[in-house]
Design an enzyme around this catalytic site. Sequence first.
Site, PDB file in Angstrom:
ATOM      1  N   LYS A 200      42.822  34.377  17.166  1.00 45.51           N
ATOM      2  CA  LYS A 200      44.059  34.966  17.670  1.00 45.51           C
ATOM      3  C   LYS A 200      44.177  34.671  19.165  1.00 45.51           C
ATOM      4  O   LYS A 200      43.477  35.243  19.994  1.00 45.51           O
ATOM      5  CB  LYS A 200      44.105  36.481  17.468  1.00 45.51           C
ATOM      6  CG  LYS A 200      45.524  37.047  17.699  1.00 45.51           C
ATOM      7  CD  LYS A 200      45.555  38.507  18.076  1.00 45.51           C
ATOM      8  CE  LYS A 200      45.466  38.748  19.547  1.00 45.51           C
ATOM      9  NZ  LYS A 200      46.649  38.271  20.336  1.00 45.51           N
ATOM     10  N   GLY A 253      38.203  39.178  27.237  1.00 45.97           N
ATOM     11  CA  GLY A 253      39.383  39.812  27.813  1.00 45.97           C
ATOM     12  C   GLY A 253      38.996  40.984  28.688  1.00 45.97           C
ATOM     13  O   GLY A 253      37.885  41.049  29.227  1.00 45.97           O
ATOM     14  N   SER A 254      39.895  41.932  28.809  1.00 53.09           N
ATOM     15  CA  SER A 254      39.686  43.050  29.718  1.00 53.09           C
ATOM     16  C   SER A 254      38.642  44.023  29.183  1.00 53.09           C
ATOM     17  O   SER A 254      38.451  44.158  27.971  1.00 53.09           O
ATOM     18  CB  SER A 254      40.999  43.793  29.955  1.00 53.09           C
ATOM     19  OG  SER A 254      41.352  44.564  28.822  1.00 53.09           O
ATOM     20  N   THR A 255      37.994  44.724  30.104  1.00 56.44           N
ATOM     21  CA  THR A 255      36.997  45.724  29.714  1.00 56.44           C
ATOM     22  C   THR A 255      37.630  46.857  28.920  1.00 56.44           C
ATOM     23  O   THR A 255      37.036  47.365  27.956  1.00 56.44           O
ATOM     24  CB  THR A 255      36.302  46.266  30.969  1.00 56.44           C
ATOM     25  OG1 THR A 255      35.571  45.185  31.582  1.00 56.44           O
ATOM     26  CG2 THR A 255      35.339  47.387  30.627  1.00 56.44           C
ATOM     27  N   VAL A 257      40.215  46.799  26.819  1.00 56.21           N
ATOM     28  CA  VAL A 257      40.426  46.382  25.429  1.00 56.21           C
ATOM     29  C   VAL A 257      39.086  46.181  24.727  1.00 56.21           C
ATOM     30  O   VAL A 257      38.928  46.522  23.555  1.00 56.21           O
ATOM     31  CB  VAL A 257      41.284  45.107  25.375  1.00 56.21           C
ATOM     32  CG1 VAL A 257      41.420  44.600  23.937  1.00 56.21           C
ATOM     33  CG2 VAL A 257      42.666  45.363  25.970  1.00 56.21           C
ATOM     34  N   GLY A 258      38.110  45.646  25.442  1.00 53.15           N
ATOM     35  CA  GLY A 258      36.788  45.444  24.842  1.00 53.15           C
ATOM     36  C   GLY A 258      36.163  46.741  24.373  1.00 53.15           C
ATOM     37  O   GLY A 258      35.545  46.807  23.302  1.00 53.15           O
ATOM     38  N   GLU A 275      32.926  39.413  26.090  1.00 51.88           N
ATOM     39  CA  GLU A 275      32.871  38.838  27.438  1.00 51.88           C
ATOM     40  C   GLU A 275      34.049  39.433  28.178  1.00 51.88           C
ATOM     41  O   GLU A 275      35.201  39.086  27.907  1.00 51.88           O
ATOM     42  CB  GLU A 275      32.923  37.316  27.361  1.00 51.88           C
ATOM     43  CG  GLU A 275      32.419  36.643  28.637  1.00 51.88           C
ATOM     44  CD  GLU A 275      33.518  36.405  29.638  1.00 51.88           C
ATOM     45  OE1 GLU A 275      33.615  37.217  30.598  1.00 51.88           O
ATOM     46  OE2 GLU A 275      34.277  35.447  29.487  1.00 51.88           O
ATOM     47  N   CYS A 309      37.650  35.572  35.106  1.00 47.81           N
ATOM     48  CA  CYS A 309      36.808  36.765  34.985  1.00 47.81           C
ATOM     49  C   CYS A 309      35.697  36.766  36.018  1.00 47.81           C
ATOM     50  O   CYS A 309      35.270  37.827  36.481  1.00 47.81           O
ATOM     51  CB  CYS A 309      36.239  36.874  33.570  1.00 47.81           C
ATOM     52  SG  CYS A 309      35.295  35.420  33.054  1.00 47.81           S
ATOM     53  N   GLU A 406      39.258  45.368  38.791  1.00 48.08           N
ATOM     54  CA  GLU A 406      39.573  43.951  38.621  1.00 48.08           C
ATOM     55  C   GLU A 406      41.083  43.734  38.770  1.00 48.08           C
ATOM     56  O   GLU A 406      41.870  44.301  38.019  1.00 48.08           O
ATOM     57  CB  GLU A 406      39.102  43.453  37.258  1.00 48.08           C
ATOM     58  CG  GLU A 406      39.299  41.962  37.067  1.00 48.08           C
ATOM     59  CD  GLU A 406      38.765  41.462  35.742  1.00 48.08           C
ATOM     60  OE1 GLU A 406      38.166  40.382  35.721  1.00 48.08           O
ATOM     61  OE2 GLU A 406      38.954  42.159  34.725  1.00 48.08           O
TER      62      GLU A 406
END
Length: 502
Positions: A200, A253-255, A257-258, A275, A309, A406
Amino acid sequence: MSVAIAEQPKPSPAVEKFLKKPARLLIGGEWVESASDATVQVFDPATGQQVAVVPDANAEDVGRAVAAARKAFDGGPWRDLLPAQREAMIWRLSDLIDQHADELAELESIDNGKTKFMASIVDIPGSRDYFRYMAGWATKIEGSTIDVSIGGRRDGKFNAYTRREPVGVVAQIIPWNFPLAMAAWKLGPALAAGCTCILKPAEQTPLTALRLGELILEAGFPPGVVNILTGNGETTGAALVAHPGVDKVAFTGSTTVGKAINIAATDTLKRVSLELGGKSPVIVLPDMDPQIAVGGAAQAIFFNAGQVCAAGSRLYVHRKIFDQVVEGVGGAAGSIRLGPGLAEGTEMGPLVSKEQQQRVLDYIESGRSAGVSLISGGDRLDHPGYYVKPTVMADVRPDMKVVQEEIFGPVLVAQRFDDLDEVAALANDTPYGLSASIWSNDLTAVHRLLPKIKAGTVWVNCHGPVDANMPFGGYKQSGSGREHGRVGIEMYTELKSVCMAV
């Protein structure tokens, strides 16, 4: 002063033809219509104009893709291929990327905003070479024999060994900053290990992933081995993470969303690799040549408009040379030529989206409000598109948002330090631990500082080089797991122990 130098040139005939083609989903080896009527608009960041519309895949689409991947993994021809045959197929895909390199670089620029020149020397050849590197691992996955000390048998002993087996169906969710390269980072090791994939791409940048899907079919991958679903994270991505037929989720992606993915995956105990974000320090020790430090610090933050990142977004310079280095980086920022990615002479393109542009501008305003000294930049460019001038801030404090969070844009915050212990504490004083760089020719000081820095990668006298053979990932809230090399392959395998009585 940074200026826009040109209007966005017209796309080449090949790219224009691709953009006009109705976008579909790649499921089971065929381009199919979505079960959803919802769509996602794709914009050229250099103009703010719509260039494509792609499906916003729903749970039914995800179910079809998982079924296709499941079939290919559990009983399809992919499982019966020899490792050398998988290797050859991945290599064929890399050759096709090479053959269409100019077209892919142009698409990447239109999709993301980066310059075509940068895409042509970094993103596209990097993606090609990554697939080639990972292709070689298909024939090198191995287990080990084990001497065990199991008692209780008078008439024999035990033979024990381990096997590395593919984890299964993998959902791979990638970001918008390096769309094709991130697709390669995910697909390469998974395919080499023998997994099947559902990719995706980010909703902002689906174009090169869709073009890659066409090349995957041309390379001859069996149906269902690679499926590509476009759509939003809250629809397509969430459905993928929740689906019980997915064995592993790999996310970059972003922390924020992770963390959500990690929580959602616990219901089925999916394997998860993440990551995530970074707030990487660039540490300049007092012996460093200030001019070298200026060039290194500027490249660390302004490469890809800071949308990296591992961007060196926090600059720590010894008090002895602080003013000289910071003024130099500010001057470098002011000399960068902004403009459309397809225009010759552009050194930095726009940010990926209007949303990201506003996010970065909001951070800059928060710094102003908190009392930073603005050395360079600080506002948008008065030009169509999502431009933000390269920005350097000094006189920051560790508790400021611009230091702790970030930003993911061309914004650098700078601070003085006096000794190694002080700068190590400052460098570690964020929730992130993805990367860092140290600039010095004093090897004693470097080696004293290296073990103090909590980061997955520490560069010395450089910032940002990655290699397919060098593990990449972060400490703390910068993620879990490592990509690249042997460990990157092993993330897509399960370890099975075999114990046989003989």
